[in-house]
Design an enzyme around this catalytic site. Structure first.
Site, mmCIF file in Angstrom:
data_model
loop_
_atom_site.group_PDB
_atom_site.id
_atom_site.type_symbol
_atom_site.label_atom_id
_atom_site.label_comp_id
_atom_site.label_asym_id
_atom_site.label_seq_id
_atom_site.Cartn_x
_atom_site.Cartn_y
_atom_site.Cartn_z
ATOM 1 N N THR A 86 48.522 13.389 64.139
ATOM 2 C CA THR A 86 47.690 13.757 62.993
ATOM 3 C C THR A 86 46.237 13.320 63.142
ATOM 4 O O THR A 86 45.319 14.111 62.907
ATOM 5 C CB THR A 86 48.284 13.150 61.709
ATOM 6 N N ASN A 107 47.457 8.128 66.531
ATOM 7 C CA ASN A 107 47.499 7.561 65.182
ATOM 8 C C ASN A 107 47.331 6.046 65.233
ATOM 9 O O ASN A 107 46.699 5.437 64.363
ATOM 10 C CB ASN A 107 48.823 7.899 64.499
ATOM 11 N N HIS A 343 48.306 19.773 64.611
ATOM 12 C CA HIS A 343 49.255 19.795 65.725
ATOM 13 C C HIS A 343 50.409 20.696 65.322
ATOM 14 O O HIS A 343 50.506 21.144 64.168
ATOM 15 C CB HIS A 343 49.786 18.392 66.049
ATOM 16 N N HIS A 486 56.531 15.205 66.622
ATOM 17 C CA HIS A 486 55.600 15.907 67.507
ATOM 18 C C HIS A 486 54.993 14.845 68.416
ATOM 19 O O HIS A 486 55.541 13.762 68.550
ATOM 20 C CB HIS A 486 54.532 16.626 66.684
#
Length: 551
Positions: A86, A107, A343, A486
């Site tokens: 993200t 992240n 993403h 992801h």
């Protein structure tokens, strides 16, 4: 009333009377092609909205996502880098830079030099705040190393208003940047901002309405016909199943609210209220609002991407965005929308296996850096931890207090271990990545080292970078929390749609692989903003039919 069709309208009604439908002259049947810059830029990031999901459902949309397909459609855009998370993804959308230059490599990353006991650093925190940790942090923009489009607009014309609203702090910060007029994110209980900022009335109303919605139970949502083939349970073990959820929730369940279509409704409602209360687009210059719709990601993590839950979510999001655009239409402002994602995402391996992907599986626990490190410590006779890392798919750091010979021995042992692991595809050292040239050419043709290089920052990245093989989910036990995720370098996580729309724009579709870093220079060209400073990674996309000609 059908709960499915009414929820978007209900969500946009959260602010009740303060959301006003302003009188505007009716639009002509065919609006003329735009010849002047838009007065308002609306940038929407749908967290975890992969190109695969867009392709799967695009013909079913009838609301906002259908409208956007009448503009400039790039169905195979790319978050071209390997760190498909993200924070890195959002850092590319409005800066024009890949993560190697934004500094947002993940992240979370490890910094063994920080003073606190917790050496993990969250991408949008200030780790120097006393008593903080990567889980209990003060939100900050300090780690973003480059300016956003909004910052550049405000630097050129101070009267520009820059607004950023999202379901996650990292989305709001990375799209908004360092100089914003209003920046709000959901903290699990309310929409909040930096300490010391005044709370506008529209935010207070949104918080009260959202709290009331969470406090009330939610009955199961109706399942549209297109979602019925997906409406079947799949076991992930331990008696836990996903795939047949319809978003019913008990009163007061804020976590379930966050992983439901209603969450995006609340985010978009706040964005609509800010547009109206601030009269965005009605000043002397172009304004910009960034909207981070986060529910798709929470739903993907909680239920996977190919069950009824994701199908219902995307139909609801389509309706919510349609209502949002109707609110914007009613303001009479000439606005331009760009929609993309930070993403993509991968489905749960249990369902992928039944769908004909036999190699899909969950990662083995023994690949965790801490466990691999213990084996290396025993082998080399070292008594203190030698490897640090968040998950066994990404950056791994070697202890800084080792002698040079020990560091080399640890690195060699770690490389050998991971390369021999059946679930591992690639292992790169920091030296290899530093020596690799910057990626060039279409992102769909990049090799693994090029994808890794695009999110490698020498001051923040690890000593090693480990890639799992395709469809290996880095969640060993799905019974305790998330079931899917992801973060891989593969195209199911890299490919995202990029959609441009403006009234009067002649629609077109371009099948080639463009990048999210191309969005910022494209918008800058449309508003006549000259880009200064270091050369960006993105390029201006030719939207000549919409009034933006790249030369």
């Amino acid at each position: 009333m059908n709960r499915y069709t009414s929820l978007a309208v209900l969500a946009l009604g959260l602010l009740s009377a303060p959301i006003r439908a302003e009188t505007a002259p009716p639009a002509p049947p065919t609006a003329p092609a735009p010849t002047t810059p838009p007065k308002l830029i609306v940038v929407i990031s749908v967290d975890q909205f992969s190109a695969d999901l867009f392709g799967e459902y695009r013909t079913s949309f009838t609301g906002g996502l259908a409208r956007l397909q009448k503009g400039g459609v790039f169905p195979s855009g790319y978050q071209s880098h390997a760190a498909t998370e993200t924070c890195p993804g959002h850092s590319t959308i409005l800066t024009g830079f890949r993560p190697e230059h934004t500094g947002i490599i993940a992240n979370n990353w490890t910094d063994l030099s920080v003073a606190r006991a917790d050496k993990q650093v969250y991408c949008s925190e200030d780790e120097t705040v006393p008593g903080s940790s990567s889980a209990n942090y003060t939100v900050s923009d300090k780690h973003l190393l480059v300016p956003t489009l909004g910052e550049r607009m405000k630097a050129a014309i101070p009267a520009t208003r820059v607004v950023s609203v999202a379901g996650k702090d990292r989305a709001a910060v990375m799209m908004g940047g360092h100089n914003v007029d209003e920046l709000w994110w959901w903290n699990g209980k309310a929409f909040v901002s930096y300490a010391g900022r005044a709370t506008p009335a529209v935010v207070a109303r949104a918080n009260a309405a959202t709290a009331a919605k969470i406090a009330a139970p939610q009955a199961a949502l109706d399942v549209p016909d297109i979602c019925k083939p997906h409406d079947r349970a799949t076991s992930v073990g331990g008696g836990k199943t996903v795939g047949d959820g319809h978003f019913e929730r008990t009163a007061g369940n804020a976590a379930a609210f966050r992983a439901s279509p209603a969450f995006d409704g609340a985010i978009v409602a706040l964005a609509a209220g800010l547009v109206q209360d601030m009269k965005l687009g009605k000043g002397s210059t172009t304004d910009i609002i960034d909207v981070g719709a986060s529910a798709t990601d929470y739903i993907g993590h909680t239920y996977g991407t190919e069950g009824a839950e994701m199908c219902i979510q995307l139909q609801q999001l389509d309706a919510t965005l349609g209502s949002f655009f109707e609110v914007l239409d009613a303001t009479g402002v000439d606005y331009e929308v760009v929609l993309t994602a930070d993403h993509g995402g991968n489905d749960i391996p249990e369902r992928e296996v039944t769908a004909g992907l036999p190699d899909a599986q969950r990662v083995k626990v023994d690949l965790a850096p801490s466990l691999v490190g213990k084996q290396i410590m025993a082998k080399l006779g070292i008594t203190t931890p030698v490897l640090f890392g968040d998950i066994p798919n990404g950056d791994i750091y070697i202890a800084r207090d080792l002698a040079p010979a020990q560091r080399k021995a640890v690195q060699d042992a770690a490389v050998a271990y991971y390369k021999a692991a059946p679930q591992v595809a690639e292992v790169f050292t920091a030296a290899q990545l530093q020596a690799a040239p910057a990626p060039k050419g279409p992102p769909e043709k990049w090799g693994m080292i090029e994808r890794a290089r695009a999110s490698f920052n020498a001051k923040r990245s690890g000593d090693l970078l480990v890639f799992l093989k395709p469809r290996i989910t880095p969640i060993p036990d799905p019974t305790r929390g998330s079931v899917a995720t992801h973060g891989s370098p593969y195209d199911y996580d890299r490919r995202v749609p990029i959609l441009f729309w403006r009234k009067g724009m002649t629609g077109f579709e371009h099948p080639g692989g463009v990048e999210t870093v191309d969005i910022m220079p494209t918008l800058a060209r449309q508003i006549g903003l000259r880009l200064t400073g270091p050369k960006i990674d993105g390029k201006c996309l030719d939207l000549s039919k919409a009034g933006a000609v790249c030369r």
